[in-house]
Design a protein around this motif. Structure first.
Motif, short mmCIF file in Angstrom:
data_model
loop_
_atom_site.label_atom_id
_atom_site.label_comp_id
_atom_site.label_asym_id
_atom_site.label_seq_id
_atom_site.Cartn_x
_atom_site.Cartn_y
_atom_site.Cartn_z
N ILE B 279 0.83 -1.21 0.00
CA ILE B 279 0.00 0.00 0.00
C ILE B 279 0.86 1.26 0.00
O ILE B 279 0.62 2.20 -0.74
CB ILE B 279 -0.91 0.01 1.26
N PHE B 280 1.88 1.24 0.83
CA PHE B 280 2.62 2.48 1.08
C PHE B 280 3.93 2.50 0.31
O PHE B 280 4.66 1.50 0.26
CB PHE B 280 2.89 2.64 2.57
N SER B 281 4.23 3.63 -0.30
CA SER B 281 5.48 3.76 -1.06
C SER B 281 6.63 4.05 -0.10
O SER B 281 6.44 4.57 1.00
CB SER B 281 5.36 4.90 -2.07
N THR B 282 7.82 3.71 -0.54
CA THR B 282 9.00 3.97 0.31
C THR B 282 9.16 5.45 0.56
O THR B 282 9.64 5.86 1.61
CB THR B 282 10.27 3.41 -0.35
N LEU B 283 8.75 6.26 -0.42
CA LEU B 283 8.86 7.71 -0.24
C LEU B 283 8.06 8.16 0.98
O LEU B 283 8.54 8.94 1.80
CB LEU B 283 8.33 8.40 -1.50
N THR B 284 6.86 7.66 1.10
CA THR B 284 6.02 8.05 2.23
C THR B 284 6.62 7.52 3.54
O THR B 284 6.69 8.23 4.54
CB THR B 284 4.60 7.49 2.05
N PRO B 421 -0.66 10.06 1.51
CA PRO B 421 -1.51 9.94 0.32
C PRO B 421 -2.08 8.54 0.14
O PRO B 421 -3.17 8.38 -0.39
CB PRO B 421 -0.57 10.31 -0.83
N GLU B 422 -1.35 7.50 0.61
CA GLU B 422 -1.84 6.15 0.37
C GLU B 422 -2.78 5.67 1.46
O GLU B 422 -3.36 4.60 1.36
CB GLU B 422 -0.67 5.15 0.29
#
Lengths: 586, 1083
Positions: B279-284, B421-422
């Protein structure tokens, strides 16, 4: 001492004054002994039979039992939650089977009770009694139809029955159809049952002969008694039912009594008496907060023809699309001007970002949905199309973008209840702006159980199954003409509208039904009747699919036994005379 | 008050007068002896100076005067009370002495049904609780204060929500499938709630556990609690003031993952574990990792990182420490003609969550007046009103696990929205639910009894009571909505809803009961040895409940909530329900030589809940006692056996716990509409049973009461058998009959058996007085008849196939907890987790069905290969079905094939475990220790032998869902295995918890994996007090002043990992731990 005796006497007097202390009766319900004994109570009892049409409706969360919710099992829709039926993990103990069984039999029990007591107890005038009995017979036939569509052969009870009597074995499928046809024939032969109610008639919503013909035709269709089916459908036309001119406005409150509606569940804006479609098909951008529990399947979206009648093909708009992996394809659905973090997230989800156009990505995908059968845009909220909803206090026109940013103006992204996913959303029946409904779980629009377009296409099917003929094509074309789709024809093979054979027309009729009845709970029953369910719904890789084909969960075909529903496990335990449909194991 | 001042002046006079004498050796002491139980003066207590052998006796006001020397000891003794020895200090002239009543002593009197009886003459099983156990407890209600005090009485507090925190009371376990609630009588009048009474007004509580309750016939099958409130005393005016302050905190809170970066990684793990996209990007995740190191730095739009990048601990946000206060004033007194008690109590209980507090006011007036020699009249009147906060506790707990640390609760007057955002936009702001309504929620009670007692002639008394009681709740609430903000971007995530949808609701519910109660009583002694008591009575009660509520939508402004300012009517609803009963009853007591005791009761009861033909029931009982220690042949044991009584009782009791109108079949509303106009409809909503009748309970009890070693040790032993037949219940009916609710029928029988032991020790050592009491009770139940026996096994079907069949659905009801003949009530019915020996293969290389993973969890490649081989060999592993990452994989459990049909984990493999959520043992322990002015008091209470089935997303299972919480219980020591990298440092193949997964067809079949032992013991109360020396306080006209520190719910010892074993497998409003200080002053 005198005083004492006086006091004791007074105390005992006080007590003695309520002799009927122990005789209490409820004040919010009626004792069964008084039921049916007046004209008013007769009406109330029959209204209660109609109310059985609402059984299974849940205004707090999807019950998966309401008619439109059956689209999730068919080719046209899908379930947001992992669906036991579609994943092949459903067992005879599942509440889906027991609830349906119980609700349909409750309808039958109410109808049986009414039919018996109206005849024997009710003091209403004779003509009215005959009409009411006919109405209840129709409703009983309707509930048996629902039972027989799923289980194909169920126990038949035509009299009120008690706990000890619920021991009958299953009747055969055919004999249940005969019971249904008998009841409907009684309705048709009943002089006191009107053919049709005019719009605005105080009795609008009650059973008519028109409805009885339509339902009997359907029963004949199940029996593959094509000639009798066609004859009944012709009677529906004779009764004065017709297509409504505007496919969009047909599903709005103003036209819920249009001549197209033959039999519908009556909805009004009162909790428990309205439609839940807004709640479970609408989104957070619909007024209030709706849950989009059900989605439109990409399979049916792709089935909508181009406006010239030719088949839609992704390759014509986005060459190479079909050969890409579903994850990579999502790039085409991304909004213009993604932020670095959104790009990063898209990459981590597997999007092929080499295809991304920071400007023009939206315009490219919109081409996919342009120049299509107009019903696509009217039934489905497609990417980057608008939806007139309510955000907070205000009517706001949102746009369905991905990824979602904010529902607030000026950009106003359409906000689903699951913003990390991008599914096709229902537009049909989902109310727009704040003036169309008072609350998310009691929309006012009647829900059609049988409408004339359905009859036309069943009629076409009944004729075509007898022989390939122009008259069947003509019936399909009536439905197509209403939305401006070019007519099918059997004369010019160069045109995409060319129909070559009985088999070709059969597929055309089926496709017409698939795209016409999205979100009307019709398709699932069609596919299992046609035995096409496995091929059309459980094809390899099928599942609850986001727009680009990525499955939230995957469908799993466990065997042809799935075409027949399982007898509820608990009911088999309570009535050993019931025999399970083969293939189901607990 | 004049009287009171006069007496005090006299005291001061004495005090100053004798001050001169203090210089000399001898001093004169003026003192008062009272019972510590009720502060009543004791007449005829003996005062002895141990050194000089001189003595005195108290007068009718409990007063005495005696000359002593400094350093002498006074011994105070009185029948029915423990001896007390007091050291006379220098200059002491006034003494207030409270003596403690002794259990098992001759003259102790116990309140029983419609009478009082000497404790030694009881023939039934009756427990008593004195006011002492309730004094100085900061508990907010009576019911929860009773935990641990009485053998076989289970007090279970399942919510700490102020105003809704009453404990459930079970006497001798559960013996029925219908209501097991006990009958509560306050001063002889049936009350719906024990908590209607101010704890400080209570003088004593009696608990009738066996056929001793039979005088209440059909109301008493589950036991009876009799509450007696205090009366004023003659010629003594007392003002007592109790004030307590305590801190409140939850005894436990759910432990969620609060570091959002960790949370996101765990979420991704759950998704990738089953082959889904993270679900979550590494950026987040990196954004949170980096900002959590610099929480106070401002982000580009000027919001501090700890707000813009939240790591919210929802437990900390939702559950807080607050301050509770309770103040009570009682005034009591009287003269020869009239006695009175007045009290006022104000409780301010803020709870542990915002906007959920309870402000409660209680008042009482008890007056008794003797009009002449014959007639005495009086009243017990009490009332209360409470205001409860409108925080939406239900919704808050419903959503407590449906949020993540990525939502900041509240900042600068704004409520937060998910920041990442995610993150699911539906991750909730739970705090908002506590603030989402405003208005009023007021509950009031009023209860008044007026009575007259007529002493017609010696021994013959007529008592008549009339009671009116009412409870009502008024609510007016309106939504106070707010927008939610994404604090990262300071944009609105969820807009303020429209005024047009804002709702205002008003509701009113009320019940009332009218009771008339008449008793004629006659006691006489014939030729010295025949002690006879006769009683006849009549009782009737009418109960009525009604409710009305209405709502409108479309507020003109969020601050305007009056109905007239709201535009559109939305709903109105209301109904009423009532029932009534009428009874005649009688009792005979007979005692011969005060040694052989016999009692018989008979009650004839009618109730409106049954049809006219089956409405009346007859409920007899008989009990007998033998004071064997009074026999001549027992005198030889006098050295150690002080007293011993054998008793036995048998009785028939009833229970009418069906719905008010269940015997009548009813048509209920089933509405529809035609042409857009709503039409009323009716449909049969319940099936009738005109033959419905009483549920009958047969109780047998054997008991042994005794005291040892000069009454220092006391014991009570009871053994009982309770058989309840014709239990009012609904049994499953065929679905084909429809949706009308199944009729209530007299269908089942349940037997409960148990043993109870209470043990006390009363003694003193070096001036330290001990009063130690313990109790333990064993109780077990079994359903004797229900719908027939379970028959399951293989049969051959019509096609010659062997099929497994079971009639479970026919003979049993429930799901994971079921009712079945021969089993416990609500016995757990679940799958077993598979257990193998990890040998995997037979000698011939074929798969070995008993060779799978040892604890049923697939941990190693060998385990996985075994599972695959099982499928290949044609066995089924259900419900997952296949061995893939998204079905059954590393870190999942497989289930045992209990019935041997080759399907591992189908529904026929479920079995009855012999466990239920009802405890086998309950126990309690109290210690009461005093030394000089100091006292120490504690109560322990607990239960053991119950199991809870608990499988809850966000709290303890392995589901991860976008927008939902993750609990430490699920995450800590979870299984993890990266099969692509067997040396991944994250791997934890010995983890005890299952792998995290975002979708789960396998691990959540109801199985023993999620059964937990719920046994516990709690330190319910600990208090330390100090009585200020009389010398110090008497100048302030105070007769007694005690300061104390006290703690409630200080300690819980349990293996149960959930919130509170008393609450069961639920997450509800936590019970409170309270630390308090207080002051009692008596003038």
């Amino acid at each position: 001492m005198k005083n004492i005796i006086a006091i004791i006497a007074v105390i005992f007097l006080l007590e003695g004054c309520k002799k009927d202390l122990l005789d209490t009766a409820p004040t919010n319900a009626l004792s069964s002994t008084t039921m049916w004994t007046t004209d008013n109570l007769t009406d109330l009892g029959v209204n209660g039979v109609y109310a059985a049409l609402r059984l299974g409706q849940n205004t707090g969360g999807p019950s998966y039992l309401e008619p439109y919710q059956y689209d999730r099992l068919g080719m046209t829709g899908t379930n947001r939650s992992a669906d036991n039926f579609m994943m092949g993990t459903i067992t005879p103990s599942d509440g889906f089977f027991s609830s349906n069984w119980q609700n349909f039999y409750e309808g039958i029990q109410r109808a049986n009770t009414a039919i018996k007591n109206i005849a024997t107890i009710s003091p209403s005038i004779a003509t009215k009694k005959l009409r009411l009995i006919a109405e209840c017979k129709f409703l009983r036939a309707y509930f048996y139809t629902k039972l027989n569509q799923g289980w194909r052969g169920v126990p038949v009870y035509l009299e009120p029955f008690g706990i000890a009597d619920a021991t009958k074995p299953r009747a055969t499928e055919d004999s249940v159809w005969k019971v249904i046809i008998n009841d409907l024939t009684d309705c048709i032969n009943e002089p006191n049952l009107p053919i049709k109610y005019a719009k605005g008639d105080a009795n609008y919503g009650r059973i008519t002969k028109g409805a009885a013909y339509a339902l009997r035709g359907k029963a004949y269709l199940y029996q593959q008694n094509w000639a009798l089916a066609a004859a009944d459908f012709a009677q529906v036309q004779m009764a004065g039912f017709s297509l409504f001119s505007d496919y969009h406005l047909l599903f709005k409150e103003a036209n819920e009594q249009s001549p197209e509606m033959i039999f519908s569940i009556q909805n009004i804006s009162v909790l428990g008496l309205g439609s839940t479609i807004d709640f479970f098909c609408g989104t957070r951008s619909s007024f209030g907060s709706c849950w989009n529990s059900f989605y439109v399947s990409p399979v049916v979206v792709d089935l909508y023809e181009n406006s010239d009648g030719s088949k839609f093909n992704w390759e014509n708009i986005i060459p190479g699309y079909t050969s890409m992996s579903p994850l990579a394809r999502q790039v085409y659905f991304l909004r213009d001007g993604l932020t670095a973090s959104e790009i990063n997230a898209a990459v981590s989800r597997g999007a092929d970002m080499t295809k991304y156009l920071p400007v023009g990505n939206e315009a490219r995908i919109k081409q996919v949905y342009a120049n299509r059968d107009p019903r696509l845009a009217l039934n489905v909220i497609t990417p980057y199309s608008n939806y007139n909803g309510v955000v907070g206090a205000a009517n706001v026109t949102s746009t369905y973008r991905f990824p979602y940013r904010t529902s607030a103006l000026p950009t106003a992204d359409l906000q689903t209840d699951a913003t990390t996913f991008y599914f096709y959303l229902y537009r049909k029946f989902v109310d727009e702006n704040s003036n169309e409904s008072l609350g998310r779980n009691y929309g006012p629009v009647d829900f059609p159980l049988i409408r004339y377009a359905d009859v036309l296409l069943m009629w076409a099917e009944a004729i075509n199954e007898q022989a390939f003929s122009q008259s069947a094509i003509g019936l399909v074309n009536q439905v197509r003409a209403r939305v401006g789709m070019p007519a099918l024809q059997s004369s010019d093979p160069t045109k995409p509208t060319y129909v070559s054979s009985q088999a070709d027309l059969r597929e055309r009729i089926r496709n017409e039904r698939r795209v016409e009845f999205v979100n009307e709970g019709i398709n699932y029953y069609d596919e299992i009747r046609w035995k096409t369910w496995k091929d059309k719904v459980f094809f390899p890789g099928s599942g609850s699919s986001q727009i680009w084909g990525q499955n939230a969960y995957t469908y799993n075909w466990t065997g042809d036994f799935m075409y027949l529903w399982a007898i509820p496990q608990v009911e088999i335990a309570r009535n050993p005379n019931l025999v399970q449909n083969p293939g189901w194991s607990n | 008050m004049r009287l009171f001042n006069y007496r005090l002046l006299l005291l001061i006079f004495f005090a100053t007068f004798f001050a001169h004498e203090a210089l000399s050796q001898t001093q004169v002491i003026k003192g008062w002896v009272t019972s510590s139980k009720d502060n009543q003066p004791l007449f005829g207590a003996s005062i002895q100076v141990l050194e000089s052998k001189t003595g005195a006796q108290t007068d009718e006001n409990g007063a005495f005067t005696i000359s002593v020397k400094e350093g002498n000891h006074l011994k105070i003794s009185n029948i029915g009370f423990g001896d007390k020895i007091i050291l006379v200090s220098k200059g002491q002239t006034l003494l207030q002495i409270a003596v403690d009543p002794v259990l098992g002593n001759l003259d102790t009197v116990v309140v029983v049904g419609y009478a009082v009886q000497k404790k030694v003459n009881l023939t039934g099983s009756v427990s008593t609780i004195s006011a002492k156990a309730l004094d100085n407890r900061t508990v907010t209600n009576v019911s929860s204060a009773l935990a641990g005090l009485s053998a076989g009485v289970r007090i279970n507090q399942s919510s700490g929500q102020p105003g809704n925190d009453a404990a459930s009371i079970q006497i001798r376990g559960v013996g029925t499938l219908s209501s097991s609630s006990v009958l509560i009588l306050v001063d002889g009048i049936q009350e719906t709630s024990l908590d209607a009474v101010n704890p400080q007004d209570i003088e004593s509580i009696s608990i009738l556990k066996d056929a001793s309750a039979a005088i209440y016939g059909s109301l008493a099958a589950n036991g009876v609690i009799l509450v007696t409130t205090k009366k004023g005393s003659k010629n003594k005016t007392t003002v007592s003031f109790n004030s307590m302050f305590s801190t409140t905190s939850p005894i436990n809170v759910p432990h969620f993952i609060t570091n959002y970066a960790d949370f996101m990684r765990l979420m991704n793990e759950g998704y990738t574990n089953v082959n889904q996209s993270p679900i979550f990007s590494t950026l987040t995740i990196n954004a949170w990792d980096s900002t959590s190191k610099i929480p106070n730095q401002l982000n580009p739009i000027g919001v501090p990182n700890y707000v813009a990048y939240p790591n919210t601990d929802w437990s900390k946000t939702m559950f807080q420490h607050k301050l509770l206060s309770s103040n009570n004033i009682s005034l009591s007194g009287g003269n020869d003609m009239t006695r009175y008690l007045m009290s006022v109590n104000y409780l301010q209980n803020p709870g542990v969550m915002d906007n959920t507090g309870d402000n409660r006011y209680q008042i009482r007036l008890n007056i008794e007046s003797k009009i002449n020699k014959v007639i005495t009249v009086g009243t017990q009147t009490f009332a209360s009103t409470e205001y409860i906060g409108l925080g939406d506790v239900g919704t808050a707990f419903n959503y407590l696990f449906q949020t993540t640390p990525g939502v900041y609760p509240y900042y600068n007057g704004k409520y937060g929205f998910p920041s990442a955002p995610e993150e699911s936009s539906t991750a909730n702001n739970i705090l908002f639910y506590l603030h989402s309504y405003a208005g009023k929620n007021q509950t009031s009670r009023f209860n008044t009894t007026v009575y007259a007692n007529l002493n017609i002639f010696k021994g013959l008394v007529f008592e008549s009571k009339a009671n009116y009681q009412t409870w009502f709740n008024e609510q007016a609430s309106h939504s106070t909505p707010a927008a939610r903000y994404n604090f990262n971007t300071m944009t609105i995530g969820l807009a303020l809803p429209s005024l047009s949808t804002a709702a205002v609701t008003q509701s009113m519910s009320k019940d009332y009961a009218i009771v008339i109660d008449n008793v004629l009583r006659y006691n006489t002694i014939i030729s010295k040895h025949h002690d006879i008591g006769l009683l006849a009575g009549y009782n009737e009660r009418y109960y009525n409940y009604y409710t009305f509520s209405a709502s409108k939508v479309g507020m003109t402004d969020f601050s305007l909530a009056d109905f007239n300012t709201v535009t559109t009517p939305q709903t109105t609803s209301g109904y009423q329900t009532d029932f009534s009963n009428r009874s005649w009853f009688g009792r005979i007591n007979y005692a011969f030589k005060n040694k052989y005791l016999l009692e018989g009761n008979l009650r004839y009861d009618g109730v409106s809940r049954f049809g006219p033909s089956s409405r009346w029931g007859l409920f007899p009982s008989l009990s007998a006692g033998w004071k064997i220690s009074d026999e001549q042949f027992m005198k030889q044991f006098d050295g150690w056996l002080s007293s011993l009584k054998i008793r036995a009782s048998y009785g028939v009791l009833g229970n009418n716990a069906s719905g008010n109108y269940d015997w009548q079949s009813v048509y209920g509303a089933s509405n529809y509409s035609f042409n857009n106009v709503q039409v009323p409809g009716l449909a049969q909503t319940s099936l009738a049973n005109p033959n419905l009748k009483w549920e009958t309970t047969y109780v047998t009890n054997f008991g042994l009461d005794g005291t040892l070693f000069k009454n220092k040790v006391s014991f009570v032993i009871d053994a009982y058998n309770r058989y309840t037949d014709g239990i009012l219940t609904t049994v499953p009916i065929p679905l084909t009959v429809g949706t009308a609710s199944a009729p209530v029928i007299n269908a089942a029988a349940v037997q409960t058996r148990g043993l109870e032991l209470s043990l006390g020790y009363h003694g003193h050592l070096n001036g330290i007085q001990f009063n130690l009491n313990g109790n333990v009770a064993y109780n077990t139940n079994v359903v004797k008849t229900y719908k027939g026996p379970l028959i399951e096994g293989y049969t051959t079907d019509a096609n010659g196939n062997k099929v497994y069949q079971s009639n479970l659905g026919q003979v049993s009801s429930g799901s994971t907890t079921r009712i079945l003949e021969g089993h416990k009530i609500g016995e757990d019915y679940v799958l077993d987790v598979y257990k193998g020996d990890a040998t995997y293969k037979n000698a011939d290389g074929s798969v070995r069905i008993n060779g799978g993973p040892k604890d049923g969890m697939i941990r190693t490649p060998n385990d996985l290969a075994w599972a695959q081989a099982m499928l290949a060999a044609g066995y089924k592993l259900l419900p997952g079905g296949t061995v893939t990452k998204s079905t059954i994989w590393y870190g999942d459990i497989v289930y045992a094939d209990k019935n041997g049909d080759g399907s591992y984990g189908n529904s026929y493999d479920s079995h009855f475990t012999g466990k239920s959520n009802l405890p086998k043992y309950i126990y309690g322990f109290t210690a009461d220790i005093t030394w000089k002015g100091f006292d120490l008091y504690m109560i322990w209470s607990g239960a053991a032998g119950m199991e809870y089935y608990w499988d809850a997303t966000g709290y303890n299972d392995n589901n991860v869902r976008n927008g939902f919480a993750l609990s430490k219980l699920s995450v800590d020591n979870r299984y993890y295995y990266n099969d692509l990298n067997p040396s991944d440092p994250k791997n934890n193949i010995n983890g005890s918890k299952l792998r995290l997964r975002s979708s789960d067809p396998q691990d959540h079949a109801a199985s023993t994996f999620y059964l937990y032992d719920g046994s516990y013991i709690k330190l319910k109360n600990l208090q330390i007090g100090y009585n200020l020396p009389a010398k110090l306080i008497q100048k302030a006209l105070i007769t007694k002043a005690r300061v104390f520190a006290s703690g409630e719910n200080l300690l819980t010892i349990t293996k149960f990992p959930g919130l509170d074993p008393e609450m069961g497998p639920n997450v509800n409003y936590p019970t409170m731990r309270q630390l308090s200080v207080g002051l009692n002053v008596t003038f």
